[in-house]
Design a protein around this motif. Structure first.
Motif, PDB file in Angstrom:
ATOM      1  N   THR A  72      -5.710   2.845  -0.427  1.00 17.04           N
ATOM      2  CA  THR A  72      -4.910   4.064  -0.425  1.00 17.04           C
ATOM      3  C   THR A  72      -5.798   5.280  -0.218  1.00 17.04           C
ATOM      4  O   THR A  72      -5.448   6.200   0.528  1.00 17.04           O
ATOM      5  CB  THR A  72      -4.142   4.195  -1.755  1.00 17.04           C
ATOM      6  OG1 THR A  72      -3.511   2.953  -2.036  1.00 17.04           O
ATOM      7  CG2 THR A  72      -3.089   5.277  -1.671  1.00 17.04           C
ATOM      8  N   ALA A  73      -6.948   5.279  -0.880  1.00 18.90           N
ATOM      9  CA  ALA A  73      -7.857   6.414  -0.758  1.00 18.90           C
ATOM     10  C   ALA A  73      -8.324   6.583   0.684  1.00 18.90           C
ATOM     11  O   ALA A  73      -8.340   7.690   1.220  1.00 18.90           O
ATOM     12  CB  ALA A  73      -9.049   6.231  -1.684  1.00 18.90           C
ATOM     13  N   LEU A  74      -8.680   5.467   1.304  1.00 17.74           N
ATOM     14  CA  LEU A  74      -9.160   5.545   2.683  1.00 17.74           C
ATOM     15  C   LEU A  74      -8.044   5.949   3.639  1.00 17.74           C
ATOM     16  O   LEU A  74      -8.258   6.735   4.570  1.00 17.74           O
ATOM     17  CB  LEU A  74      -9.771   4.201   3.103  1.00 17.74           C
ATOM     18  CG  LEU A  74     -11.096   3.885   2.403  1.00 17.74           C
ATOM     19  CD1 LEU A  74     -11.527   2.452   2.690  1.00 17.74           C
ATOM     20  CD2 LEU A  74     -12.181   4.870   2.836  1.00 17.74           C
ATOM     21  N   GLU A 114      -7.619   9.362   6.226  1.00 20.89           N
ATOM     22  CA  GLU A 114      -7.209   9.417   7.637  1.00 20.89           C
ATOM     23  C   GLU A 114      -5.973  10.280   7.823  1.00 20.89           C
ATOM     24  O   GLU A 114      -5.915  11.105   8.732  1.00 20.89           O
ATOM     25  CB  GLU A 114      -6.934   7.999   8.145  1.00 20.89           C
ATOM     26  CG  GLU A 114      -8.210   7.302   8.492  1.00 20.89           C
ATOM     27  CD  GLU A 114      -7.953   5.945   9.107  1.00 20.89           C
ATOM     28  OE1 GLU A 114      -6.837   5.757   9.649  1.00 20.89           O
ATOM     29  OE2 GLU A 114      -8.844   5.099   9.028  1.00 20.89           O
ATOM     30  N   ASP A 115      -4.985  10.083   6.927  1.00 19.95           N
ATOM     31  CA  ASP A 115      -3.732  10.832   7.042  1.00 19.95           C
ATOM     32  C   ASP A 115      -3.981  12.329   6.979  1.00 19.95           C
ATOM     33  O   ASP A 115      -3.423  13.102   7.754  1.00 19.95           O
ATOM     34  CB  ASP A 115      -2.761  10.436   5.918  1.00 19.95           C
ATOM     35  CG  ASP A 115      -2.222   9.031   6.131  1.00 19.95           C
ATOM     36  OD1 ASP A 115      -2.492   8.458   7.209  1.00 19.95           O
ATOM     37  OD2 ASP A 115      -1.558   8.499   5.224  1.00 19.95           O
ATOM     38  N   MET A 137       0.834  -1.186   0.000  1.00 21.54           N
ATOM     39  CA  MET A 137       0.000   0.000   0.000  1.00 21.54           C
ATOM     40  C   MET A 137       0.874   1.242   0.000  1.00 21.54           C
ATOM     41  O   MET A 137       1.840   1.333   0.750  1.00 21.54           O
ATOM     42  CB  MET A 137      -0.914   0.003   1.210  1.00 21.54           C
ATOM     43  CG  MET A 137      -2.099   0.904   1.014  1.00 21.54           C
ATOM     44  SD  MET A 137      -3.252   0.777   2.370  1.00 21.54           S
ATOM     45  CE  MET A 137      -2.350   1.603   3.642  1.00 21.54           C
ATOM     46  N   THR A 138       0.540   2.180  -0.886  1.00 24.46           N
ATOM     47  CA  THR A 138       1.324   3.404  -0.933  1.00 24.46           C
ATOM     48  C   THR A 138       0.614   4.468  -0.107  1.00 24.46           C
ATOM     49  O   THR A 138      -0.599   4.513  -0.054  1.00 24.46           O
ATOM     50  CB  THR A 138       1.443   3.900  -2.378  1.00 24.46           C
ATOM     51  OG1 THR A 138       0.207   3.690  -3.024  1.00 24.46           O
ATOM     52  CG2 THR A 138       2.539   3.164  -3.108  1.00 24.46           C
ATOM     53  N   ARG A 139       1.409   5.297   0.513  1.00 24.95           N
ATOM     54  CA  ARG A 139       0.813   6.420   1.248  1.00 24.95           C
ATOM     55  C   ARG A 139       1.068   7.690   0.458  1.00 24.95           C
ATOM     56  O   ARG A 139       2.151   7.886  -0.104  1.00 24.95           O
ATOM     57  CB  ARG A 139       1.438   6.516   2.637  1.00 24.95           C
ATOM     58  CG  ARG A 139       0.944   5.444   3.581  1.00 24.95           C
ATOM     59  CD  ARG A 139       1.092   5.933   5.021  1.00 24.95           C
ATOM     60  NE  ARG A 139      -0.191   6.050   5.690  1.00 24.95           N
ATOM     61  CZ  ARG A 139      -0.779   5.011   6.298  1.00 24.95           C
ATOM     62  NH1 ARG A 139      -0.238   3.826   6.263  1.00 24.95           N
ATOM     63  NH2 ARG A 139      -1.930   5.172   6.929  1.00 24.95           N
ATOM     64  N   ILE A 186      -0.518  20.729   0.985  1.00 24.27           N
ATOM     65  CA  ILE A 186      -0.528  20.482  -0.451  1.00 24.27           C
ATOM     66  C   ILE A 186      -0.405  18.981  -0.702  1.00 24.27           C
ATOM     67  O   ILE A 186       0.493  18.331  -0.166  1.00 24.27           O
ATOM     68  CB  ILE A 186       0.614  21.224  -1.153  1.00 24.27           C
ATOM     69  CG1 ILE A 186       0.400  22.736  -0.989  1.00 24.27           C
ATOM     70  CG2 ILE A 186       0.664  20.860  -2.639  1.00 24.27           C
ATOM     71  CD1 ILE A 186       1.520  23.561  -1.528  1.00 24.27           C
ATOM     72  N   VAL A 187      -1.324  18.480  -1.461  1.00 26.83           N
ATOM     73  CA  VAL A 187      -1.317  17.047  -1.763  1.00 26.83           C
ATOM     74  C   VAL A 187      -1.354  16.875  -3.270  1.00 26.83           C
ATOM     75  O   VAL A 187      -2.185  17.464  -3.949  1.00 26.83           O
ATOM     76  CB  VAL A 187      -2.555  16.351  -1.162  1.00 26.83           C
ATOM     77  CG1 VAL A 187      -2.452  14.854  -1.376  1.00 26.83           C
ATOM     78  CG2 VAL A 187      -2.731  16.698   0.292  1.00 26.83           C
TER      79      VAL A 187
END
Lengths: 120, 133, 276
Positions: A26-28, A32-33, A2-4, A15-16
């Motif tokens: 990853t979306a979920l 949270e992050d 899984m990538t973060r 900024i993302v």
């Protein structure tokens, strides 16, 4: 595997840039992050750049919509940037309007828009 | 010309595999970026439906030809519970999973042809085709 | 029998054509005989007669080929299809009348004569209709392409402001194309405001409005603002009568007013310069 998704802080904003196709986990995790980062940094705005993303299905759209609403509850404005024409068309045809979302053409415009929104 | 390939949908990751396959096939047929996105999104919706409601199933992707027309057909099949009220699931905004309720009617709008066959208690086969304009 | 008729026609071609021409001229509907010079009419008529004879005398193997040539040739005359069908009919009628008057038809050969005539004229009719519909189909397709090419390009007017003028009827297929051009143009020209000018759209019904709303929504998603300009009074009337909700977006009656608003949105204005 899984990538973060990395979340950067620039002055009052986060900024993302989402660089890869989002899978559900990853979306979920990103949701949270981001909320955790908002909590720790007390950032007032988020720019979410989707330029490299070539499709968004209803699940990811829902996660994004949720993230925006949740961030709003935590006092942060979210601007989404770089939605590709093909992605916009598919979203509209799917029936997903993302009605209350603030958008901008690219990261630069997005930051400008966010600064303006935060001034008001 | 009847190239076909398929992905079994068992885990969440298979949804990603299915749409990647779909995107490659769409590129191969010669679809533009917008249609590629339409097809990829439709496959994602169909695969997710299988994962959420039937547990497991299969996504088959076929390059097809009819006269001068070339196209890509996506067949989603499962042996899940079936759909009790097809009319209802084709209504915009209807959802039993807490999603956006865009799923099937959305897929229908994204693709050119859309067919759904379902037997309550036995499973569902959905076929959706996009033609190269 | 084929041969007999063919020989007969060849021998009496002048008489037949004269009579056929008179018959055709009786029907005043078609302007062919009115606008063409006598000479053109004469050669065309002769050609037509020859074509008829050659299609009759062709062997079975070459018949299909001949038939095709014949119809292609006929289409080239530019006659209306009703006129051509009448021409074919009249031609066979004239032959029948001529041969009967001359007395070369009797009870024993009458039946086979009619048969030959039918077997000859019917495929001709079909083939001509076929050829015409092919030409029409081709025309329709070409026009469709022409219409698509005509549709919708995004014109950058000022920095951050673009205009897309829409002209003609909008159907679903065109709407999709317009949407794609619109969005790709917005991204390419980095437009922050796009003005969708519907001055040239004759009818705005629920379907067209739906497509416009969708396009505006999609423009918003890519990060720009869409304004609808060029709303004529009758369009405003139909929009409200149909209960279409356009309150979500900015609309103006003219492109000019829209442009002023677009400039205001991007913090600019047009000012007059005093030249002294």
């Amino acid at each position: 595997m899984m990538t973060r998704i990395p979340i950067l802080k620039l002055r009052e904003c986060l900024i993302v840039s989402i660089q890869w196709e989002l899978d559900d986990q990853t979306a979920l995790a990103f949701q949270e992050d981001l909320l955790a980062k908002l909590h720790t940094t007390a950032a007032r705005g988020v720019v979410l750049d989707l330029t490299p993303i070539d499709f968004i299905d209803s699940f990811i759209a829902k996660v994004l919509g949720d993230v925006i609403n949740m961030s709003g509850l935590m006092g942060a404005k979210v601007v989404i940037t770089g939605i590709q024409p093909a992605v916009a068309i598919t979203l509209i045809e799917l029936g997903i309007r993302l009605e209350n979302v603030v958008t901008a053409l690219d990261l630069e415009n997005g930051l400008e828009k966010l600064e303006r929104e935060l001034e008001d | 010309m009847n190239l076909r390939s398929s992905v079994d949908i068992i885990t969440e990751w298979d949804i990603v595999a299915a749409r990647q396959l779909g995107r490659n096939e769409a590129k191969d047929v010669g679809f533009g970026t917008v249609d590629q996105a339409r097809i990829t999104t439709a496959i994602s919706e169909l695969a997710r439906n299988i994962y959420l409601y039937a547990g497991k199933g299969n996504i088959e992707i076929k390059q097809i030809a009819e006269g001068n027309l070339k196209g890509l057909q996506v067949i989603a099949s499962d042996k899940g519970p079936g759909i009790a009220d097809v009319r209802k699931v084709m209504e915009d905004g209807f959802t039993t999973s807490g999603g956006l309720g865009a799923g099937l009617p959305g897929v229908k709008r994204l693709m050119d042809d859309f067919k759904i066959e379902t037997v309550f208690g036995e499973g569902t086969v959905i076929s959706a085709t996009k033609w190269l304009r | 029998m084929n041969r007999e008729i063919a020989i007969y026609i060849q021998k009496n071609i002048d008489k037949i054509l004269e009579r056929w021409k008179a018959k055709m001229e009786d029907d005043q509907d078609d302007r062919f005989f009115q606008i063409m010079s006598d000479q053109v009419i004469d050669t065309t008529v002769r050609e037509f007669g020859e074509l008829m004879v050659s299609s009759l005398t062709a062997s079975e193997e070459t018949y299909d080929e001949k038939l095709k040539d014949f119809s292609v040739q006929i289409v080239r005359y530019g006659w209306s299809i009703t006129f051509v069908l009448r021409a074919l009919n009249n031609f066979s009628e004239v032959i029948y009348e001529e041969m009967e008057e001359e007395g070369s038809l009797n009870e024993s050969n009458y039946k086979s004569f009619r048969e030959v005539l039918t077997n000859w004229i019917t495929p001709l009719n079909q083939s001509v209709v076929d050829a015409y519909s092919k030409v029409w189909e081709k025309t329709v397709n070409l026009q469709k392409i022409a219409l698509q090419e005509l549709s919708a390009s995004l014109i950058p007017v000022f920095d951050k402001i673009s205009v897309m003028p829409l002209v003609g009827t909008i159907d679903t297929e065109r709407a999709k194309l317009i949407m794609e051009n619109l969005l790709q143009g917005v991204v390419k020209h980095r437009a922050e405001v796009v003005l969708l000018d519907i001055t040239g759209v004759p009818v705005v019904d629920t379907m067209v409005a739906h497509h416009i709303i969708q396009a505006a929504d999609a423009v918003r998603l890519v990060g720009a603002k869409c304004m609808l300009v060029g709303i004529r009074p009758e369009i405003a009337q139909t929009i409200v009568t149909l209960g279409i909700n356009l309150t979500d977006f900015t609309t103006t009656s003219t492109l000019q007013r829209g442009m002023e608003q677009a400039l205001a949105l991007t913090n600019r204005a047009i000012v007059e310069v005093n030249v002294k």
